[in-house]
Design a protein around this motif. Structure first.
Motif, mmCIF file in Angstrom:
data_model
loop_
_atom_site.group_PDB
_atom_site.id
_atom_site.type_symbol
_atom_site.label_atom_id
_atom_site.label_comp_id
_atom_site.label_asym_id
_atom_site.label_seq_id
_atom_site.Cartn_x
_atom_site.Cartn_y
_atom_site.Cartn_z
ATOM 1 N N ALA A 145 0.805 -1.311 0.170
ATOM 2 C CA ALA A 145 -0.200 -0.210 -0.050
ATOM 3 C C ALA A 145 0.898 1.879 0.115
ATOM 4 C CB ALA A 145 -0.922 -0.086 0.877
ATOM 5 N N ALA A 146 1.820 1.505 0.884
ATOM 6 C CA ALA A 146 2.576 2.095 0.763
ATOM 7 C C ALA A 146 3.122 2.631 -0.943
ATOM 8 C CB ALA A 146 4.001 2.368 1.757
ATOM 9 N N ALA A 147 3.921 1.571 -0.676
ATOM 10 C CA ALA A 147 4.399 1.790 -2.260
ATOM 11 C C ALA A 147 3.237 2.381 -3.727
ATOM 12 C CB ALA A 147 5.017 0.535 -3.292
ATOM 13 N N LEU A 148 2.156 1.981 -3.311
ATOM 14 C CA LEU A 148 1.154 2.237 -4.215
ATOM 15 C C LEU A 148 0.209 3.678 -4.582
ATOM 16 C CD1 LEU A 148 -1.371 -0.685 -4.282
ATOM 17 C CD2 LEU A 148 0.915 0.000 -5.664
ATOM 18 N N GLN A 149 0.331 4.406 -2.914
ATOM 19 C CA GLN A 149 0.046 5.534 -2.481
ATOM 20 C C GLN A 149 1.259 6.727 -2.496
ATOM 21 O OE1 GLN A 149 -0.299 5.430 1.852
ATOM 22 N NE2 GLN A 149 -2.371 4.111 1.636
ATOM 23 N N PHE A 150 2.387 6.080 -3.039
ATOM 24 C CA PHE A 150 3.367 7.016 -3.432
ATOM 25 C C PHE A 150 3.395 6.950 -4.624
ATOM 26 C CE2 PHE A 150 7.564 6.982 -5.541
ATOM 27 C CZ PHE A 150 8.413 8.409 -4.906
ATOM 28 N N LEU A 151 3.522 6.360 -5.232
ATOM 29 C CA LEU A 151 3.189 6.359 -7.239
ATOM 30 C C LEU A 151 1.413 7.001 -7.531
ATOM 31 C CD1 LEU A 151 3.819 2.658 -8.100
ATOM 32 C CD2 LEU A 151 5.377 5.133 -8.878
ATOM 33 N N ALA A 152 0.546 6.558 -6.463
ATOM 34 C CA ALA A 152 -0.419 8.154 -6.954
ATOM 35 C C ALA A 152 -0.248 9.084 -6.459
ATOM 36 C CB ALA A 152 -1.785 7.451 -6.499
ATOM 37 N N THR A 153 0.802 9.752 -6.222
ATOM 38 C CA THR A 153 1.034 10.592 -5.568
ATOM 39 C C THR A 153 2.483 11.753 -7.046
ATOM 40 O OG1 THR A 153 0.851 10.674 -2.948
ATOM 41 C CG2 THR A 153 1.859 12.315 -3.174
ATOM 42 N N VAL A 154 3.046 10.429 -7.108
ATOM 43 C CA VAL A 154 4.345 11.549 -7.181
ATOM 44 C C VAL A 154 4.152 11.415 -9.072
ATOM 45 C CG1 VAL A 154 5.882 10.947 -5.469
ATOM 46 C CG2 VAL A 154 5.204 9.197 -7.684
ATOM 47 N N SER A 158 2.379 2.892 -17.552
ATOM 48 C CA SER A 158 2.086 1.597 -17.373
ATOM 49 C C SER A 158 2.422 1.100 -15.661
ATOM 50 C CB SER A 158 1.877 0.518 -18.513
ATOM 51 O OG SER A 158 1.574 1.268 -19.057
ATOM 52 N N ILE A 159 2.464 0.566 -15.403
ATOM 53 C CA ILE A 159 2.413 0.181 -13.693
ATOM 54 C C ILE A 159 2.592 -1.604 -13.784
ATOM 55 C CG2 ILE A 159 2.634 0.346 -10.997
ATOM 56 C CD1 ILE A 159 1.389 2.926 -11.708
ATOM 57 N N VAL A 160 4.299 -2.047 -13.322
ATOM 58 C CA VAL A 160 4.028 -3.492 -13.501
ATOM 59 C C VAL A 160 4.569 -3.427 -11.872
ATOM 60 C CG1 VAL A 160 5.084 -5.165 -15.099
ATOM 61 C CG2 VAL A 160 4.467 -3.535 -16.355
ATOM 62 N N ILE A 161 3.708 -4.256 -11.639
ATOM 63 C CA ILE A 161 4.558 -5.393 -10.120
ATOM 64 C C ILE A 161 4.450 -6.156 -9.833
ATOM 65 C CG2 ILE A 161 3.245 -4.652 -7.185
ATOM 66 C CD1 ILE A 161 1.154 -2.860 -8.800
ATOM 67 N N HIS A 211 -3.746 4.853 -14.257
ATOM 68 C CA HIS A 211 -3.058 3.907 -14.621
ATOM 69 C C HIS A 211 -3.276 2.814 -15.291
ATOM 70 C CE1 HIS A 211 -0.137 7.775 -13.514
ATOM 71 N NE2 HIS A 211 -0.961 7.529 -12.564
ATOM 72 N N GLU A 212 -2.749 2.067 -15.993
ATOM 73 C CA GLU A 212 -3.003 0.933 -16.125
ATOM 74 C C GLU A 212 -1.688 0.105 -15.127
ATOM 75 O OE1 GLU A 212 -4.876 -0.807 -18.134
ATOM 76 O OE2 GLU A 212 -5.614 1.032 -19.750
ATOM 77 N N VAL A 213 -2.164 -1.458 -14.863
ATOM 78 C CA VAL A 213 -1.762 -2.105 -13.963
ATOM 79 C C VAL A 213 -1.420 -3.254 -14.384
ATOM 80 C CG1 VAL A 213 -1.385 -2.610 -11.079
ATOM 81 C CG2 VAL A 213 -2.183 0.153 -11.596
ATOM 82 N N ILE A 214 -0.875 -4.121 -13.691
ATOM 83 C CA ILE A 214 -0.057 -6.001 -13.898
ATOM 84 C C ILE A 214 0.283 -6.078 -13.269
ATOM 85 C CG2 ILE A 214 2.238 -4.987 -15.526
ATOM 86 C CD1 ILE A 214 1.092 -7.980 -16.874
ATOM 87 N N ALA A 215 -0.082 -7.414 -13.073
ATOM 88 C CA ALA A 215 0.212 -7.706 -11.174
ATOM 89 C C ALA A 215 1.032 -9.537 -11.772
ATOM 90 C CB ALA A 215 -0.545 -8.084 -10.451
ATOM 91 N N ILE A 216 2.258 -9.023 -11.616
ATOM 92 C CA ILE A 216 2.697 -10.282 -11.642
ATOM 93 C C ILE A 216 3.281 -11.078 -10.444
ATOM 94 C CG2 ILE A 216 5.553 -10.893 -12.732
ATOM 95 C CD1 ILE A 216 5.094 -9.099 -15.115
ATOM 96 N N ARG A 217 2.670 -11.961 -10.179
ATOM 97 C CA ARG A 217 3.234 -12.611 -9.035
ATOM 98 C C ARG A 217 3.857 -14.131 -8.806
ATOM 99 N NH1 ARG A 217 0.021 -16.232 -5.603
ATOM 100 N NH2 ARG A 217 -1.912 -16.744 -7.261
ATOM 101 N N ILE A 218 4.952 -14.121 -8.249
ATOM 102 C CA ILE A 218 5.790 -15.241 -8.084
ATOM 103 C C ILE A 218 5.839 -15.693 -7.031
ATOM 104 C CG2 ILE A 218 8.553 -14.601 -7.640
ATOM 105 C CD1 ILE A 218 7.253 -12.806 -10.225
ATOM 106 N N THR A 219 5.707 -16.977 -7.341
ATOM 107 C CA THR A 219 5.142 -18.202 -6.275
ATOM 108 C C THR A 219 6.715 -18.795 -6.323
ATOM 109 O OG1 THR A 219 4.508 -19.068 -7.530
ATOM 110 C CG2 THR A 219 2.955 -18.019 -6.373
ATOM 111 N N ASP A 220 6.160 -19.671 -4.693
ATOM 112 C CA ASP A 220 7.452 -20.967 -5.215
ATOM 113 C C ASP A 220 7.202 -21.946 -4.517
ATOM 114 O OD1 ASP A 220 10.289 -21.457 -4.765
ATOM 115 O OD2 ASP A 220 9.802 -22.445 -3.036
ATOM 116 N N PRO A 221 7.001 -23.084 -5.700
ATOM 117 C CA PRO A 221 6.871 -24.790 -4.859
ATOM 118 C C PRO A 221 6.481 -24.785 -3.703
ATOM 119 C CG PRO A 221 8.057 -24.731 -6.780
ATOM 120 C CD PRO A 221 8.745 -23.485 -5.914
#
Length: 298
Positions: free
Chosen positions: A162-171, A177-180, A200-210
């Protein structure tokens, strides 16, 4: 991160590989997921024969009882921001850490963007924004961006997306295009995500581990939270315990899926034990097809 010289060699390999992948990546990444985000609204004017009927503004048309259309101008480039998770959980991974996978994916997509003369920026976050690199063009800037990713040592092990998203919305004044890139194991971020998505356009790339998906039957093991250091002793030979664990993981993932769906954010899941190019290509192909079908309906 890991050994710097080895990481630089890996990035050079990614640059070469991206030369082969760039056409497919740009077709999907640049022109399907974020299609239309380089279009800026200019004005509303009266309809003239030959105008695209999809551009008709029906509210204004109904108000004045004659057709009006929206006028747009096309921007020739785009701005991409890669929002990379550097919290303690990003150091987890069996064959490759999440942090390593995030670097590789960022490098591949950033090379594709730069080859298209787009601007690329970076945000590194834990439970705060630890580094912000404003978007610029060019390979020299890209090299500086990778140096930041490799050399930065996290201040905190905790996570707060949330802290990173709030920062981007402000600056960010310019539509981007935002790739998380994260495992999204974070306290609630629904509201700032929704606010950011409005502009903004947003895409979520979720990294997992088995190893996160299921616990093997190996008897008593000590589990440690990589962000808080909290340790618990677990009996993995207990079928009921393993079942409850799988239920918690499934509930967490279902919550993420619903959150992204509510905000119309495309999501791609990539495991640390698999090549990232295959799921990315499949994802962009799928989204591109959805875009074409949507355009056909309109």
């Amino acid at each position: 991160m890991d050994d710097r010289a080895e990481l630089i060699r890996q990035i050079k390999k990614i640059d070469i590989a991206t030369g082969v992948l760039v056409e497919g990546l740009q077709t999907g990444f640049h022109h399907s997921v974020f299609k239309g985000q380089g279009i800026e609204f200019t004005e509303i004017r009266e309809y003239t024969p030959g105008d695209d009927i999809r551009a008709i503004d029906w509210k204004v048309t109904a108000r004045y009882n004659r057709p009006f259309v929206k006028e747009f101008t096309e921007e020739r480039d785009q701005t991409f921001y890669f929002v990379a998770d550097i919290s303690g959980s990003s150091g987890f991974g069996l064959h490759s850490t999440k942090k390593r996978k995030i670097l590789e994916i960022t490098a591949s997509l950033a090379f594709a963007a730069v080859r298209n003369n787009d601007r690329v920026g970076l945000v590194l976050f834990s439970d705060r924004v630890e580094k912000f690199v404003p978007a610029k063009r060019g390979r020299k800037h890209l090299a500086e961006l990778f140096n930041v990713m490799i050399d930065h040592r996290p201040v905190s092990k905790k996570t707060d997306l949330a802290a990173a998203l709030q920062f981007l919305a402000t600056v960010l004044a310019r539509r981007s295009s935002i790739v998380i890139l994260s495992d999204f194991a974070s306290p609630s971020f629904s509201l700032p995500l929704r606010v950011l998505r409005r502009r903004h356009e947003v895409i979520a790339i979720r990294i997992t581990d088995p190893r996160e998906q299921d616990l093997p039957d190996v008897g008593f093991i000590e589990l440690e939270d990589t962000e808080t250091g909290e340790q618990v002793l677990a009996d993995t030979s207990d079928p009921g315990f393993r079942q409850r664990y799988r239920g918690l993981v499934a509930g967490y993932e279902d919550g993420l899926h619903r959150n992204f769906a509510r905000n119309c954010i495309p999501e791609v899941v990539i495991s640390t034990d698999e090549p990232y190019d295959i799921p990315l290509k499949e994802f962009f192909t799928r989204v591109s097809a959805m875009r074409r079908n949507h355009a056909g309906i309109l």
